[in-house]
Design an enzyme around this catalytic site. Structure first.
Site, PDB file in Angstrom:
ATOM      1  N   VAL A  54       1.136   9.173  -2.821  1.00 36.27           N
ATOM      2  CA  VAL A  54       1.456   8.565  -3.755  1.00 36.27           C
ATOM      3  C   VAL A  54       1.269  10.070  -4.827  1.00 36.27           C
ATOM      4  O   VAL A  54       1.859   9.997  -6.212  1.00 36.27           O
ATOM      5  CB  VAL A  54       1.265   7.506  -4.907  1.00 36.27           C
ATOM      6  CG1 VAL A  54       1.444   6.210  -4.548  1.00 36.27           C
ATOM      7  CG2 VAL A  54      -0.472   7.463  -5.152  1.00 36.27           C
TER       8      VAL A  54
ATOM      9  N   SER B 237      -8.411  16.637  -3.242  1.00 42.96           N
ATOM     10  CA  SER B 237     -10.355  16.885  -3.560  1.00 42.96           C
ATOM     11  C   SER B 237     -10.885  16.795  -4.538  1.00 42.96           C
ATOM     12  O   SER B 237     -10.509  17.290  -5.356  1.00 42.96           O
ATOM     13  CB  SER B 237     -10.042  18.796  -3.448  1.00 42.96           C
ATOM     14  OG  SER B 237      -9.907  18.217  -1.459  1.00 42.96           O
TER      15      SER B 237
ATOM     16  N   GLY C 272     -15.795   3.176 -12.262  1.00 41.26           N
ATOM     17  CA  GLY C 272     -16.590   3.262 -13.801  1.00 41.26           C
ATOM     18  C   GLY C 272     -15.786   3.233 -14.422  1.00 41.26           C
ATOM     19  O   GLY C 272     -16.452   3.233 -16.015  1.00 41.26           O
TER      20      GLY C 272
ATOM     21  N   ASP D 234      -7.435   8.049   7.713  1.00 39.41           N
ATOM     22  CA  ASP D 234      -7.285   9.136   8.527  1.00 39.41           C
ATOM     23  C   ASP D 234      -8.657   9.390   7.692  1.00 39.41           C
ATOM     24  O   ASP D 234      -9.176  10.574   8.295  1.00 39.41           O
ATOM     25  CB  ASP D 234      -6.642   9.521   7.038  1.00 39.41           C
ATOM     26  CG  ASP D 234      -5.036   9.256   6.743  1.00 39.41           C
ATOM     27  OD1 ASP D 234      -4.642   9.352   7.817  1.00 39.41           O
ATOM     28  OD2 ASP D 234      -4.965   9.255   5.676  1.00 39.41           O
TER      29      ASP D 234
ATOM     30  N   GLU E 287      -2.007   5.483  -2.712  1.00 41.56           N
ATOM     31  CA  GLU E 287      -2.835   6.768  -1.688  1.00 41.56           C
ATOM     32  C   GLU E 287      -2.398   7.867  -2.980  1.00 41.56           C
ATOM     33  O   GLU E 287      -1.871   8.894  -2.646  1.00 41.56           O
ATOM     34  CB  GLU E 287      -2.854   6.346  -0.796  1.00 41.56           C
ATOM     35  CG  GLU E 287      -3.734   7.889   0.259  1.00 41.56           C
ATOM     36  CD  GLU E 287      -2.770   7.977   1.111  1.00 41.56           C
ATOM     37  OE1 GLU E 287      -2.960   8.538   2.096  1.00 41.56           O
ATOM     38  OE2 GLU E 287      -1.478   8.662   1.205  1.00 41.56           O
TER      39      GLU E 287
ATOM     40  N   ASP F 208       1.926   5.049  -0.294  1.00 45.49           N
ATOM     41  CA  ASP F 208       1.434   5.848   0.659  1.00 45.49           C
ATOM     42  C   ASP F 208       2.009   7.044   0.214  1.00 45.49           C
ATOM     43  O   ASP F 208       3.047   7.122  -1.026  1.00 45.49           O
ATOM     44  CB  ASP F 208       1.969   6.367   2.495  1.00 45.49           C
ATOM     45  CG  ASP F 208       1.864   7.675   2.851  1.00 45.49           C
ATOM     46  OD1 ASP F 208       0.665   7.798   3.750  1.00 45.49           O
ATOM     47  OD2 ASP F 208       2.522   8.426   3.426  1.00 45.49           O
TER      48      ASP F 208
ATOM     49  N   LYS G 198     -22.494   5.273 -15.989  1.00 48.61           N
ATOM     50  CA  LYS G 198     -21.587   4.271 -15.752  1.00 48.61           C
ATOM     51  C   LYS G 198     -21.569   4.738 -14.256  1.00 48.61           C
ATOM     52  O   LYS G 198     -22.001   6.066 -14.076  1.00 48.61           O
ATOM     53  CB  LYS G 198     -20.332   3.801 -16.135  1.00 48.61           C
ATOM     54  CG  LYS G 198     -20.850   3.641 -17.803  1.00 48.61           C
ATOM     55  CD  LYS G 198     -19.427   3.145 -18.306  1.00 48.61           C
ATOM     56  CE  LYS G 198     -19.356   2.188 -19.048  1.00 48.61           C
ATOM     57  NZ  LYS G 198     -17.893   1.643 -19.340  1.00 48.61           N
TER      58      LYS G 198
ATOM     59  N   ARG H 271       1.075  -0.879  -0.220  1.00 47.21           N
ATOM     60  CA  ARG H 271      -0.055  -0.118   0.058  1.00 47.21           C
ATOM     61  C   ARG H 271       0.931   1.093  -0.441  1.00 47.21           C
ATOM     62  O   ARG H 271       2.106   1.491   0.861  1.00 47.21           O
ATOM     63  CB  ARG H 271      -0.999  -0.277   1.002  1.00 47.21           C
ATOM     64  CG  ARG H 271      -1.751   1.078   1.432  1.00 47.21           C
ATOM     65  CD  ARG H 271      -1.482   2.328   2.075  1.00 47.21           C
ATOM     66  NE  ARG H 271      -2.786   2.944   2.263  1.00 47.21           N
ATOM     67  CZ  ARG H 271      -1.769   5.116   2.553  1.00 47.21           C
ATOM     68  NH1 ARG H 271      -0.858   4.458   2.966  1.00 47.21           N
ATOM     69  NH2 ARG H 271      -2.796   5.687   3.006  1.00 47.21           N
TER      70      ARG H 271
ATOM     71  N   TRP I 218     -30.264  -8.034  -4.116  1.00 42.44           N
ATOM     72  CA  TRP I 218     -31.302  -9.543  -4.692  1.00 42.44           C
ATOM     73  C   TRP I 218     -29.904 -11.065  -5.341  1.00 42.44           C
ATOM     74  O   TRP I 218     -28.894  -9.944  -5.868  1.00 42.44           O
ATOM     75  CB  TRP I 218     -31.832  -9.709  -5.653  1.00 42.44           C
ATOM     76  CG  TRP I 218     -32.700  -8.328  -4.645  1.00 42.44           C
ATOM     77  CD1 TRP I 218     -34.005  -8.761  -4.401  1.00 42.44           C
ATOM     78  CD2 TRP I 218     -33.370  -7.207  -5.034  1.00 42.44           C
ATOM     79  NE1 TRP I 218     -35.110  -8.321  -3.680  1.00 42.44           N
ATOM     80  CE2 TRP I 218     -34.601  -6.860  -3.912  1.00 42.44           C
ATOM     81  CE3 TRP I 218     -32.539  -6.383  -4.791  1.00 42.44           C
ATOM     82  CZ2 TRP I 218     -34.674  -5.956  -3.902  1.00 42.44           C
ATOM     83  CZ3 TRP I 218     -32.616  -5.074  -4.226  1.00 42.44           C
ATOM     84  CH2 TRP I 218     -33.805  -4.765  -4.067  1.00 42.44           C
TER      85      TRP I 218
ATOM     86  N   GLN J 250      -8.905  10.541  13.499  1.00 41.36           N
ATOM     87  CA  GLN J 250      -9.275  12.021  12.892  1.00 41.36           C
ATOM     88  C   GLN J 250     -10.435  11.980  12.267  1.00 41.36           C
ATOM     89  O   GLN J 250     -10.704  13.342  12.961  1.00 41.36           O
ATOM     90  CB  GLN J 250      -8.032  11.079  12.013  1.00 41.36           C
ATOM     91  CG  GLN J 250      -6.173  11.230  12.834  1.00 41.36           C
ATOM     92  CD  GLN J 250      -5.367  10.690  10.931  1.00 41.36           C
ATOM     93  OE1 GLN J 250      -4.585  12.429  11.743  1.00 41.36           O
ATOM     94  NE2 GLN J 250      -5.317  10.011  10.733  1.00 41.36           N
TER      95      GLN J 250
ATOM     96  N   TRP K 111      -4.595  10.904  -3.142  1.00 45.33           N
ATOM     97  CA  TRP K 111      -6.324  11.572  -2.657  1.00 45.33           C
ATOM     98  C   TRP K 111      -5.944  13.111  -2.391  1.00 45.33           C
ATOM     99  O   TRP K 111      -5.205  13.327  -2.219  1.00 45.33           O
ATOM    100  CB  TRP K 111      -6.108  11.033  -1.088  1.00 45.33           C
ATOM    101  CG  TRP K 111      -7.403  11.398  -0.128  1.00 45.33           C
ATOM    102  CD1 TRP K 111      -8.184  12.950  -1.016  1.00 45.33           C
ATOM    103  CD2 TRP K 111      -6.871  12.087   1.131  1.00 45.33           C
ATOM    104  NE1 TRP K 111      -9.736  12.631   0.567  1.00 45.33           N
ATOM    105  CE2 TRP K 111      -8.544  12.415   1.840  1.00 45.33           C
ATOM    106  CE3 TRP K 111      -6.069  11.982   2.852  1.00 45.33           C
ATOM    107  CZ2 TRP K 111      -8.839  12.253   2.852  1.00 45.33           C
ATOM    108  CZ3 TRP K 111      -6.630  11.643   3.633  1.00 45.33           C
ATOM    109  CH2 TRP K 111      -8.485  12.519   3.969  1.00 45.33           C
TER     110      TRP K 111
END
Lengths: 540, 910
Positions: free
Chosen positions: B690, B717, B782, B796, B713, B688, B776, B686, B906, B801, B715
């Site tokens: 990037v 906005s 998607g 986070d 990751e 961190d 989609k 994983r 279902w 946090q 991340w």
């Protein structure tokens, strides 16, 4: 990731001692001012920019150097001659989308174009190719030209400092749909003989038959006259750009702009079998001309129609009939009669249209060119059937491209030749197809007559193999060509599958195959970096 | 859907941080007008009364006004009324106020005070930091502790959030204020701040920049322009990006002799007072009441609309037939002041009421229409609709019964598109200008390039840097061109193509996807370090996790770290951490392997904490086995005086960012992760933060370490407009997809987009958001499902946090979405060991039973206001939201597999 506790003394206590940075920025300012003045000078000089930047022909050269070559040629212009091969001799163009200008004469996806053009510019591409459609610019009525959409594109290209090659398209496009001018199609409805017609009577409506070149079928004007006026209008509308932004122009000679008969317009058979196509001499005018020709040759019976035993579209041509590998009629005097006539009609048509273009553009500093096809299917058969139906009388014992090259040579026109990406390996033996040897034959005819070849690719498969092939053609041997146009920009072009390959290709082109010997010995770090760059390139 | 113009100079709508974005809901001016409708219309007297058939349509969102719902009125008038409803309207309004800035100097000139005030209501917070004398660039620092007013909270490492206090002005006007005391002898050069209104989530800047109050008279001009931070989470578009890539100088404006020598001499501080005007959007409550009467004799419906909205109100309307959704124009006569709009709709200006308090209109419509549909137009930019839909008023004819008024969102959108087409459709005509803007960018770029290559001194590093910058730039431009070209070619989607290729060898393991059937577990939270033996605790839980169905677990960062959670790594080869020691980690991994779970190591490659100071006292010399010096630190964060190249991504400001363009750094990192793989037995990574460096390097590392699975990751906005999340988050997911692409698909990425869209959809009951414009899923899932690692919470965003917490109580809807959809779902530790466990287990079981994998095709069958439903791989159907959905039993026979609060799943019963 977030950090809530920052307890260490080492974290962010920095107070910057900026003396070093200060001198750096002084340095930077000085340099920039130098650049600035040179830059504006170059702008003022316009076409004579070479004087200022001797090592490169244009601004494009800069981005090439900076992006592609590590040994900083801008400061070592005198070194350029020591390179193993002056690769910069190849100018790379990219075709703009077929529907760059929409049917309603506006720019399609302008923002995408702007971003795309900029990417190309940064990548070091020299210019772009813009198809200009008869059916859009002279859409509504004869002589009523609307160049607004195209002018907008040309301005856009000019602002980006790219060069532009114009392709005047007197044909229609199937996908995306761009028709012939409405008024032409209307005429065609009442007068279908303006179109090429095959033996079954089916018309090909995506361009006019060469049989009507000199016949006043378009409201009293001949197609050649109409083409001529179109060219004149184009020339006067775009004169401010001629020779500066617009550096080249090609004129459409037939289906898909190529000098040929539309012999292969039938869809490929579902079994993948590709036939030899069909002769397209069955419109009223061509039949009449054939009859007349046969009579003057003293063989009136030969002028009643095309070969009766020509294979149908889907048949394997060499198994029997006209093109039979052994004993086919193509090797008989009749065959020679018909094929000579059929191919000479095409050559004369090419000659006529080129004359129109030359007479219009002779006083403009642009290079003229036109496209011929690479009819490589069945080219290993002795009769070259695909080439025959397309109008090239090229067989095991006759060179059909000599006459073509001669015609182009007469008009000082260059030949655009597609298929640079095709390699023999990708065609199975049973397809009897050898694009590479046909290409070699055509280029050698051209060289013999001093006609320069401008290369294009035939498909945008995006396989690195295709690019390798192109690179081989461009750099390899004495057949190296000056301009290569990659077809063409669009969604797939910029897709993650394709664009990285293209990037790599461009950078490979502009970065000569350099042994590390070419690098300054003491510059070890740079050498290391070179290998690092290659790694990144593959990722780019 | 309402659009409000505000003064762009003061209202900054992009968010810098990963804060939760909320809309102004708590502040509402008291409605000025109360609707009194005793005055009835004369016309109903002329109509024969028919039996009352009160329609309950829309009661979920109706707020009857007192006057209308009083029983007396209702009984006396309901006989001929076929529909009556009062709608609450939220009218966006612009409040104007001022921000005041006052600088006071104490008498002895030693202490000063800065007062920032604002007279608009709101939950104001001052987000601020300081510059020290001699700082270069505009990076903020945190002020010394004694400057921070009480209640201040440090934000990251460079800013402080201080809430405003209320202080009544003499005139009774309330003013919100923050006072900051400072010592004029300190080395602080300036105080920088922006205002944040936590109520609306909006930020307020000064002419697009920070407010900057100089405390010494010298201040390098333009400091805050040149060094505009990249880390703000704003995607400035291709051009803006260039300005970050190229040298930070506006070459056109520079003169060679224009260098300012810092003048460190101070002069006595001058006090000042300034006012800046500020605008804030608030929503005012208004109401609209509608009644429909049917007149049998004349075979007409009479619709009466009354509202207390002030000013001109135009009803933009049409009628629908047979419950259809398309608008038609009825035949004349129309009410007074009616015009036809593009042959698609009618526009009627309501008549002002006599008392001036609002307006009314009356529409007489022939029988045969099933509904009157409309939206309200207050002015060119402000439209009101009914919670995202048209207002849809059922009409009665002699035979037809009133229909449900819930029209779908899509129609509403289409209608609105028509309305705004004039403004935004003009892509073609402005392309020239766009072209020109791009050209300018190019010219300055070339200028800088030329600089780069002609500067002999810095040639080596510069050309390297230039190459990379250009490659980045080209990539970005190509991605942009691609996305536009692609969007205009509806039949072609790249993702599907590449997915097909991927699918051909069915169980091909790729580090981007694992087997394709992975289910991830995040095996820790923000507190896990506290016990000191987390590895042992997980050891105990291994078999349980396996039986719950997890195939991959993500363990916390293992290295020696400055912060206990592990994200400030120091000595990379020292694997003794607050989670346990080296051997415990090895044992845990061994145990997890025994129970069939693969293990991801959390590797922090973006930054690393130093162990020693350089000659200037800056901490940038590393210790341990990888004893790098400052050449391993990127050059563009002045705090750490790195001698490396500029960062290939965003900077993380709390620690030296590693310069991955250095060959020796890359070699060492490759060695390290290969060692981790070998020594500890990690199966993958994983990655961190990037965002901090180029994805191409990640590709290098992954190719070297050949992980079974890797996820990054990335991340930043999402896009918001006026505090409201945009429906279209293509730009956001494009950035993530671009990163994945840069890694050549060797890594997946957390699908932050999907999480963001789920937030809005669930929080605001806007389930239509879960379908993008092409029908989609709107997240990364998607576009590139096999590389999307979907999640709803992590250490986070949630845990203790809570930087961006998933809407409370709705977590299971989130899991019902990600555990049924393509992509690789990741479940957060806190949720596994909560009351949700049994439901999560059930969802995982269904996923496994139906062999849903990361590339399973998904078909969205409903995306409406209150319900979203999809069918995955034709084997599984699901819905979330309070609205109704049942899969139709056609070819498949569906049986309910699990049902929970606002969700159902279902599966096909065989």
């Amino acid at each position: 990731m977030e950090v809530s506790v920052i307890g260490s003394s080492q974290v962010n206590l920095g107070r910057v001692n900026d003396t070093g940075l200060c001198s750096f920025s002084r340095n930077l300012n000085t340099n920039i001012s130098i650049v600035k003045s040179s830059y504006s000078k170059r702008c003022n000089l316009g076409q004579t920019q070479n004087l200022v930047w001797p090592s490169s022909r244009s601004t494009v050269g800069f981005s090439l150097r900076a992006s592609a070559s590590v040994n900083s040629q801008a400061v070592v212009s005198e070194k350029a001659s020591t390179l193993t091969k002056p690769i910069d001799d190849v100018k790379l163009y990219v075709g703009l989308p077929v529907d760059t200008v929409s049917n309603s004469n506006t720019i399609n996806h302008g923002r995408a174009m702007a971003a795309g053009l900029k990417a190309l510019k940064l990548l070091g591409v020299d210019g772009v190719e813009l198809p200009v459609w008869w059916g859009i610019a002279e859409k509504e009525a004869m002589g009523k030209y609307d160049w607004t959409g195209y002018l907008a594109v040309v301005e856009m290209v000019e602002k980006l400092g790219l060069k532009l090659h114009i392709s005047l398209c007197f044909h229609a496009s199937a996908e995306p749909k761009i028709s012939l001018p409405q008024w032409v199609s209307q005429i065609g409805e009442s007068e279908p003989s303006i179109y090429f017609t095959d033996r079954s009577g089916q018309q090909y409506k995506d361009c006019l038959s060469l049989g009507v070149d000199d016949r006043p079928v378009l409201d009293g004007k001949t197609p050649l006259e109409v083409y001529n006026e179109f060219c004149e209008s184009f020339k006067s509308s775009f004169s401010p750009f001629m020779g500066s932004t617009i550096t080249g122009l090609s004129i459409g000679l037939g289906p898909d702009g190529e000098l040929r008969y539309p012999s292969h317009h039938h869809p490929v058979q579902s079994n993948g079998q590709c036939g030899a196509g069909g002769f397209q001499c069955y419109d009223k005018n061509m039949l009449g001309d054939l009859k007349h020709h046969a009579e003057t040759q003293g063989n009136p019976l030969w002028g009643l129609g095309g070969p009766h035993d020509a294979p149908s579209h889907e048949q394997s041509p060499i198994s029997g009939g006209f093109f039979a590998e052994n004993g086919g009629a193509w090797e008989t005097p009749y065959g020679n009669f018909f094929l000579s006539w059929y191919s000479s009609q095409l050559i004369c048509h090419g000659d006529r249209v080129l004359s129109v273009a030359v007479s219009t553009f002779k006083d403009v500093p642009i290079t003229l060119s036109a496209k011929i096809p690479l009819m490589h299917s069945w080219s290993e058969a002795r009769s070259h059937p695909s080439e025959q139906t397309a109008g090239f009388y090229n067989t095991a014992h006759r060179d059909g491209y000599e006459a073509i090259a001669e015609t182009f040579s007469k008009h000082s026109c260059k030949i655009i030749l597609p298929g640079m990406d095709l390699s023999d390996e990708s065609f199975p033996t049973e397809s009897h197809s050898s694009p590479e040897s046909l290409l070699a034959q055509i280029t050698s005819s051209c060289r013999k007559h001093g006609v320069e070849v401008l290369g294009q690719n035939s498909s945008v498969s995006g396989s690195s193999k295709g690019f390798e092939q192109i690179k081989k053609k461009l750099l390899g041997g004495n057949a190296a060509m000056e301009v290569f146009t990659y077809q063409r920009m669009g969604a797939y072009f910029f897709s993650p599958e394709h664009f990285p390959c293209f990037t790599q290709f461009v950078r490979g082109l502009n970065q000569p195959i350099q042994s590390s010997d070419d690098l300054p010995v003491e510059d070890e770090e740079t050498a290391k970096f070179l290998s690092g760059t290659k790694l990144q390139l593959q990722a780019a | 859907m309402s659009v409000v113009t505000t003064d762009p100079r003061f209202l900054l709508l992009l968010h810098h941080h990963h804060h939760n974005h909320r809309r102004a809901t708590s502040f509402k001016p008291v409605p000025k007008f109360q609707l009194i409708s005793e005055r009835r219309l004369p016309f109903h007297l002329n109509c024969r009364q028919i039996a009352s058939r009160r329609n309950n349509v829309g009661t979920r969102h109706s707020y009857p006004l007192n006057a209308l719902s009083s029983s007396g009125v209702e009984t006396s008038e309901s006989l001929d009324v076929t529909f009556r409803e009062t709608f609450r309207l939220q009218r966006p309004d612009k409040l104007e106020g001022k921000i005041t800035i006052r600088l006071d100097c104490g008498k002895n000139e030693e202490y000063g005070q800065l007062t920032v005030g604002c007279n608009l209501p709101g939950k104001w917070v001052l987000h601020w930091g300081v510059n020290y004398v001699g700082d270069v660039g505009s990076e903020w620092d945190q002020p010394p502790l004694d400057m921070r007013p009480p209640g201040s909270i440090p934000i990251k490492d460079y800013a402080i959030d201080t809430p405003f206090g209320r202080s009544p002005e003499p005139e009774g006007e309330v003013v919100y204020e923050v006072k900051i005391d400072f010592n004029t002898n300190s080395s602080i050069a300036a105080i920088n701040f922006v205002l944040k209104d936590e109520e609306s989530g909006n930020w307020y800047q000064h002419r697009g920049r920070d407010f900057k109050v100089p405390l010494i008279d010298y201040l390098q001009d333009d400091g805050n322009v040149v060094g505009t931070k990249k880390s703000l989470g704003i995607w400035p578009g291709a051009l803006g990006q260039i300005s970050n890539v190229i040298l930070k100088s506006d070459a056109a404006d520079y003169k060679a002799d224009d260098i300012i020598e810092p003048n460190l001499q101070k002069r006595p501080l001058q006090g000042f007072y300034e006012e800046h005007s500020v605008f804030k959007e608030v929503f005012t409550d208004n109401a609209m009441s509608i009644s429909v009467r049917h007149c049998l004799e004349r075979a007409k419906n009479i619709v009466y609309i009354e509202t207390d909205l002030p000013g001109d109100v135009v009803i933009h309307w049409g009628v629908c037939k047979d419950g259809g959704k398309s608008w038609e124009i009825p035949s004349e006569p129309y009410p007074p002041e009616t015009t036809t709009f593009k042959n698609k709709a009618l526009r009627t200006l309501l008549q002002q009421k006599d008392d001036g308090r609002g307006s009314w209109g009356q529409f007489t419509l022939d029988d045969g229409f099933s509904a009157l549909a409309f939206v309200l137009k207050l002015n060119e930019n402000t439209w009101l609709n009914c919670k995202g839909d048209d207002f849809c008023i059922p009409l009665t004819s002699s035979v037809v019964t009133a229909k449900d008024s819930g029209l779908t969102h899509s129609q509403d959108e289409e209608q609105l598109k028509d309305f705004v087409s004039a403004e935004k459709f003009d892509d073609t005509s402005d392309s020239n200008q766009t072209g020109a803007a791009y050209t300018d960018g190019i010219i300055s770029e070339i200028r800088n390039l030329v600089y780069d290559i002609s500067s002999e001194k810095s040639r080596k590093t510069k050309s390297r840097e230039a190459q990379e910058s250009i490659l980045h730039e080209i990539e970005k431009l190509a991605a942009e061109a691609y996305s536009i070209f692609r969007s205009s070619m509806p039949t072609f989607t790249n993702t599907n193509l590449s997915e097909d290729e991927d699918l051909q060898p069915p169980v091909k393991i790729s580090s981007g996807t694992g087997s394709g059937f992975e289910i991830l577990c995040q095996g820790f939270n923000w507190e896990s370090h506290k016990s000191g033996n987390w590895y042992m605790e997980l050891h105990e839980k291994a078999s349980e996790l396996s039986s719950l169905g997890f195939t991959v677990i993500w363990l916390p960062p293992p290295t020696d770290s400055v912060s206990p959670e592990g994200y400030m790594p120091r000595d990379l080869y020292n694997l003794n951490s607050r989670y346990g020691n080296h051997d415990q980690l090895k044992n845990l991994v061994k145990r997890l392997h025994e129970v069939g779970i693969r293990v991801l190591g959390d590797v922090v490659l973006n930054h690393r904490c130093a162990q020693y100071q350089n000659q200037n006292g800056v901490w940038n010399i590393f210790g341990g086995r990888l004893n790098w010096d400052d050449r391993a630190v990127v050059a563009d964060d002045p705090h750490f005086q790195g001698r490396g190249n500029k960062s290939s991504g965003d900077n993380f400001h709390a620690a030296p960012n590693i310069d991955h363009s250095q060959e020796f750094v890359r070699k060492d990192i490759k060695e390290w992760i290969c060692w981790l793989r070998e020594e500890i037995g990690y199966d993958g990574w994983r990655l961190d933060f990037v965002r901090g460096f180029w994805g191409g390097y990640v590709k290098d590392y992954l190719e070297a370490s050949e992980p079974y699975f890797a996820v990054g990751e990335f991340w930043d906005s999402l896009s918001y407009t006026y505090g409201e999340m945009d429906h279209n988050q293509d730009a956001h997911r494009q950035r993530i997809v671009d990163w994945i692409n840069a890694t050549n698909g060797t890594a997946g990425a957390f699908d932050v987009t999907t999480k963001g869209v789920l937030h809005s959809a669930l929080e605001r009951c806007e389930y239509w958001r879960l379908s993008d414009e092409k029908g989609k899923p709107p997240g990364v899932v998607g576009w590139w499902p096999s590389r999307a690692v979907t999640f709803i919470e992590n250490h986070d965003t949630g845990s203790t946090q809570g930087h961006w917490r998933f809407p409370g109580g709705k977590e299971m809807q989130g899991y019902a979405y990600i555990l049924t959809h393509p992509g690789t779902p990741s479940v957060f530790y806190d949720h596994i060991f909560s009351e949700y466990q049994s439901q999560i287990f059930a969802l995982i079981s269904i996923r496994k039973r139906q062999k849903i994998h990361c590339r399973s095709p998904v078909k969205i069958v409903k995306a409406e206001r209150d319900v979203y439903a999809a069918i995955v791989d034709e084997k599984l159907a699901m819905k979330i939201g309070p609205g109704h959905f049942e899969p139709s039993n056609g070819a498949q026979n569906w049986s309910l597999a699990i049902e929970g609060r606002d969700y159902k799943v279902w599966e096909v019963s065989s």
